[in-house]
Scaffold this active site. Structure first.
Site, PDB file in Angstrom:
ATOM      1  CE  LYS B  75      53.196   7.020   4.120  1.00  0.00           C
ATOM      2  NZ  LYS B  75      54.381   6.119   4.048  1.00  0.00           N
ATOM      3  CB  SER B 150      53.426   3.647   1.177  1.00  0.00           C
ATOM      4  OG  SER B 150      54.230   4.028   2.289  1.00  0.00           O
ATOM      5  CB  SER B 174      57.346   4.093   2.013  1.00  0.00           C
ATOM      6  OG  SER B 174      56.752   2.861   1.692  1.00  0.00           O
TER       7      SER B 174
END
Lengths: 95, 484, 479
Positions: B75, B150, B174
């Site tokens: 990420k 996210s 997330s």
């Protein structure tokens, strides 16, 4: 929960976020609905309950007082917006 | 037997010499290329990936790490030295991190090949992957739908078969919510289990890094590598790291599973309710006992979270001021203008919304009523979990209220979007570990259920999830065109 | 006496003399090239985290014990949020609730009056960087080397009633932090900075008047002058029927006046909240006991000991026990000289004036303590007179060397041969019959004249006491 334009302007200034008039209007509505949702939490009885800043009850670890960091100015300033002679530059601040 | 496309499967084939690290990396790069329309990645440096993979191939067998040659996506919230690290924001569009996050150091030391940086909601603020400066990520199961957020790009990259595993972060769900939306298994570890050093902060007392993959078995491999104490993070806990892979095959018989009926009173789509119920039955068949647990305050988790997380975020993001790094507006007239415009231009609207909310709840006159009250509610929620874990080993709950929703469906209604996190937020507030795993399908879309455990109970969660995956086939579902 | 009573409280920022910074492993040193001592943590780069320096906690505890303060068993850090270019994170890590050091007290002496000043609290916080406004046209240049330097902010009660008391308090703090080894106290380099809260009220009034805060007073003299100016200004305003506004003022040393800063304070809302990157710090009884064991003697205890052990007056004790270096010098000196009062006189007199003249600290004294002790011993054992001792001292300052060697080499030893002295006395009496007559007629003040004449003849080496006795015998005896 009602928020007015003046409050949003004050908060936006505290947070140093520039808002134009349309945006400010939109955030009034957003903040009102968010704070409206938050009202549910305010109704929870919490008398005598201590605030919980961290989920795990631990204590701070201490670091030995030794220098571990070497000078990396050039690396750190490689992507800086404005530097000269090793200084970071901003528009002149009037004292 | 491990399915082919899992981390364990690739590890076996790399070990047998059936495929080289470089070949596997090249294969991943090709798939990333093919899936470009999903917008899963923000940065991929193909040449560097191939070079690293080739270096891995040259390592003598005896010196290979536990993740030797395995391709993993990261990420874009984790700093990677000398690599662009954007957090999905225009603010950091051009910023190259001068150092690597602790988890990146650990993965590299374990021999992993880092494939690239994945797309995400800006500064991890979002539940749909739509709040990225680099555009929305799409769900590989149905590209008109969101992958969740996210950690949107990490979830999409694994679900699309681009990489067998990825790292995400979880502040209010997330990792787990996108894992559920994309048919993956994802784990948010105990707060403090994985170092936050080098992970760009959203809400410091809630943020935790964790792995996303197809199976619990794969998560165990990854968690064993990234977990552990790091003295650079004051909140990193110095507790022994279990042998998670070894714990996978422990017997499930006699385990006590809690069902929080109060939580299930929230709006839940019928297929989700069914999935939770079927999971309960599966665990019963495996010999676990089922118990009712009371989590009366958990439903106040969403409002408490949307006070605490924005409050912390509003000050964590104050450093993005256009002075030392990141976006600066052109020709600032004075210092205030520099701040106002750099931040207005650099941040997207959801980030601004949260900074404003957080600034409001911390300001004079509101601190007590909002911030401190939210922390008190937080203590109630945590203590209720701790009490529940006196009676049960884990708690079974939905991960999301429903399956992946359509792109654009909730962008104009922040509160509706926030309600997506109702089942995931309590674990962050309590700091407990929670795992989401595939538990069924509805209308061609995967559904997930969650297992929540006591602090440092990751081994138990992985054990139960692995047993569940040995007994069911939900984790073997793949989007069309993706190898099993 | 004025009808107004002055009320002063001080906030003193002390930079702690650690090797590394408060929350990072960057060096804590003054004077490096811009931004070369600013680490990723000091710069507030994305993804970095603070870790608390152990030495800082120990130093704060030392201070707490020195001022007999309550010490929190659990102390925590908070974020103070505001934007400024030399504040990299957009917040300063400080303490609000549960500061590490709670209420304590400090004794000061002004004139002959001892007084106890209350200390409200002392808390830890990080220093900001420096903004330089006059280096580049239209630009402010930011140097973050100082960012993250550990500060102990010591807040006093509004217990001081004059500029002199405020100065005495600051001097006492200065001596304590230096004695404790927690700061170099160098005010020129900003290691110790002081803000003064000043108000006045009609004598006899119990409620406090509206106060102003004078920022950044970086010397004892500026503190004194700024308070004096500000008190006069406030009196003028109130007596002219005006009102004092609560505001921050700046002292301009060149014009010797305070003036209002743009009151940015008005709009500020610092949004303090507990720093989620840092956990509560446990201060255990064991930690406190360990720190207590390593505590040096503090100025007040030392003064007391000097009075008792050396029989010095309060005044003398305060002078030579003022700071650790002076006290150490004195003690080395007195151990050899074996005359505390005479030693105190020399240290405060001849030595102090040389050090002042050459702007030297006592650590850098051109005359080592042992050498001065020997010199004083030679006065005591009558090897030389006080007058000759001053000559020897000047030689020691100018050329160095041991007093005994100088005395021998230059033949400065007092005449101990009474036969030689008697002969000189007789010569002087014989050469001055008129003065002898006058003396014997009752003009005894002429004794000084005879002493002078004989001293001149001996080159100052006569023992004054012995000479006096001899002269009196000869002159009174009529011989």
């Amino acid at each position: 929960m009602s928020i007015d334009a003046e409050q949003v302007r004050r908060i936006a200034h505290l947070a140093r976020i520039g808002l134009d008039a349309d945006e400010a209007d939109r955030y009034i509505g957003d903040l009102e609905s968010i704070l409206g949702m938050v009202e549910r939490m305010r109704a929870v009885p919490t008398d005598g309950v201590a605030p919980l800043p961290h989920p795990i009850d631990l204590q701070q670890r201490l670091r030995p007082d030794v220098v571990t960091e070497a000078d990396q100015r050039d690396l750190f300033q490689a992507d800086a917006p404005a530097v000269a002679e090793g200084f970071y530059l901003v528009p002149r601040v009037v004292e | 037997m491990s399915a082919d496309s899992t981390l364990a499967g690739w590890a076996a084939r790399l070990g047998s010499g059936e495929i080289s690290c470089r070949e596997l990396a090249a294969d991943c790069l090709a798939r990333i290329e093919q899936g470009a329309h999903l917008n899963a990645f923000v940065s991929v440096d193909s040449q560097r990936v191939l070079d690293v993979a080739a270096e891995r191939d040259a390592i003598p067998r005896a010196e290979r790490g536990p993740l030797h040659g395995l391709p993993i996506a990261i990420k874009d919230i984790f700093c990677q030295a000398h690599t662009r690290t954007t957090a999905g924001s225009r603010m950091l569009e051009q910023w190259r991190a001068p150092y690597s996050a602790h988890v990146i150091e650990r993965l590299e030391a374990a021999g992993a090949v880092l494939l690239g940086k994945t797309n995400m909601d800006e500064f991890a603020m979002g539940s749909s992957g739509e709040n990225s400066h680099f555009g929305a990520t799409r769900n590989p199961w149905d590209d008109s739908r969101v992958p969740g957020g996210s950690s949107s790009g990490s979830a999409a990259a694994v679900a699309a078969g681009m990489v067998p595993a990825a790292l995400g972060t979880d502040t209010g769900g997330s990792i787990r919510q996108p894992a559920a939306f994309c048919g993956l298994t994802g784990l948010k570890p105990t707060y403090g289990r994985v170092s936050r050093w080098g992970m760009i902060a959203f809400a410091s007392s809630l943020d935790q890094a964790g792995p996303m993959a197809w199976t619990a078995e794969d998560l165990a491999m990854l968690l064993g590598v990234i977990a552990g104490c790091d003295t650079r993070d004051s909140t990193s806990v110095d507790a022994p790291v279990d042998d998670y892979s070894k714990a996978l095959s422990a017997p499930v018989s006699g385990r006590r599973i809690g069902i929080p009926s109060a939580l299930l009173g929230a709006d839940v789509a019928e297929p989700v309710r069914v999935a939770v119920d079927e999971a309960r039955q599966t665990f019963e068949r495996l010999g676990a006992s089922i118990h009712e647990v009371a989590l009366p305050t958990a439903l106040a988790g969403v409002p408490a979270y949307y006070v605490l997380a924005p409050a912390e975020a509003s000050t964590n993001l104050a450093r993005f001021d256009g002075v030392r790094f990141g976006h600066r507006c052109s020709e600032p007239r004075n210092l205030t203008d520099l701040y106002l415009r750099s931040r207005a231009e650099g941040f997207g609207s959801e980030v601004k919304r949260r900074i404003l909310t957080g600034t409001y709840v911390l300001s004079v006159g509101y601190y007590e009523a909002y911030y401190l009250q939210a922390q008190r509610v937080r203590r109630l929620i945590r203590d209720e979990f701790l009490a529940a874990f006196g009676q049960v080993d884990v708690i079974l709950a939905p991960t999301t209220p429903g399956p992946a929703f359509a792109l654009g469906e909730k962008v104009d209604d922040p509160v509706a979007m926030y309600q997506q996190d109702v089942f995931t937020i309590p674990a962050n507030l309590a700091g407990i570990p929670a795992l989401s795993m595939p538990a069924g399908m509805t209308g061609g879309l995967p559904l997930g259920v969650q297992l929540l455990g006591p602090h440092f109970g990751e081994a138990t969660l992985l054990n139960l999830a692995h047993a569940f995956q040995q007994a069911t086939d939900h984790h073997l579902e793949r989007p069309s065109g993706v190898r099993e | 006496m004025s009808n107004w009573e002055t009320v002063i409280g001080l906030e003193v920022h002390v930079q702690l003399a650690t090797a590394s910074k408060l929350f990072s492993g960057a060096p804590n040193r003054f004077g490096a090239e811009a931004n070369r001592q600013a680490s990723a943590v000091d710069l507030g780069l994305p993804g970095v985290l603070p870790v608390l320096n152990e030495a800082v906690v120990h130093m704060a505890l030392r201070f707490g014990l020195a001022v007999e303060a309550q010490i929190s068993p659990l102390t925590q850090f908070a974020r103070k949020n505001y934007f400024y270019p030399d504040l990299p994170k957009g917040y300063q890590i400080s303490q609000l609730d549960h500061p590490i050091i709670g209420p304590g007290r400090l004794e000061i002496v002004v004139g002959d009056q001892a007084k106890t000043i209350g200390i409200t609290r002392a808390h830890l916080e990080e220093d900001a960087g420096k903004s330089i406004h006059d280096q580049l046209p239209g630009l402010t240049a930011v140097d973050l080397n100082r960012a993250g330097t550990p500060l102990l902010e010591i807040v006093s009660e509004p217990d001081m009633r004059s500029a002199a008391e405020a100065v005495a308090y600051l001097r006492e703090l200065h001596a304590i932090v230096r004695d404790l080894g927690i700061s170099d106290g160098n005010m020129n380099e900003g290691s110790m900075r002081c803000d003064a809260n000043v108000s006045i009220r009609p004598r006899g009034e119990r409620t406090l008047g509206t106060r102003t805060e004078i920022k950044n007073l970086n010397s004892f003299r500026f503190l004194e002058k700024a308070i004096e100016f500000e008190v006069e200004r406030q009196i003028e305003v109130l007596e002219g029927g005006g009102r004092i506004h609560q505001e921050t003022r700046l002292y301009d040393a060149q014009r010797n006046e305070t003036r209002s800063m743009r009151s940015k304070e008005e709009a500020e809302d610092y949004r303090y909240f507990p720093d989620p990157d840092l956990l509560p710090v446990a201060i255990t009884p064991k930690m406190i006991a360990e720190v207590a064991r390593s505590m040096p003697e503090l100025p007040r205890a030392r003064r007391q000991r000097f009075c008792e052990q050396y029989g010095l007056s309060e005044y003398d004790a305060r002078q030579v026990a003022a700071d650790r270096a002076t006290a150490a010098y004195f003690e080395t000196c007195v151990a050899i000289a074996e005359d505390p009062k005479l030693t105190a006189n020399w240290v405060m007199g001849e030595l102090a004036s040389i050090l002042n003249r050459d702007e030297l600290g006592i650590e850098a004294s051109p005359v080592p303590a042992a050498a001065l002790g020997t010199l004083i011993a030679r006065i005591r054992d009558a090897t030389i007179s006080s007058k000759i001792a001053k000559t020897v001292f000047d030689i020691m300052v100018a050329e160095g060397g041991e007093p005994d060697a100088i005395i021998e080499a230059r033949g400065l030893r007092q005449m101990s041969d009474s036969g030689e002295l008697e002969r000189l006395v007789d010569e002087v009496i014989a050469a001055n019959p008129a003065q002898v007559e006058q003396f014997r007629a009752g003009k005894t003040k002429l004794l000084g004249f005879f002493v002078g004449q004989v001293m001149k003849a001996t080159g100052g080496k006569a023992n004054p006491q012995q000479l006096n006795d001899l002269l009196r015998g000869r002159l009174d005896g009529g011989g």
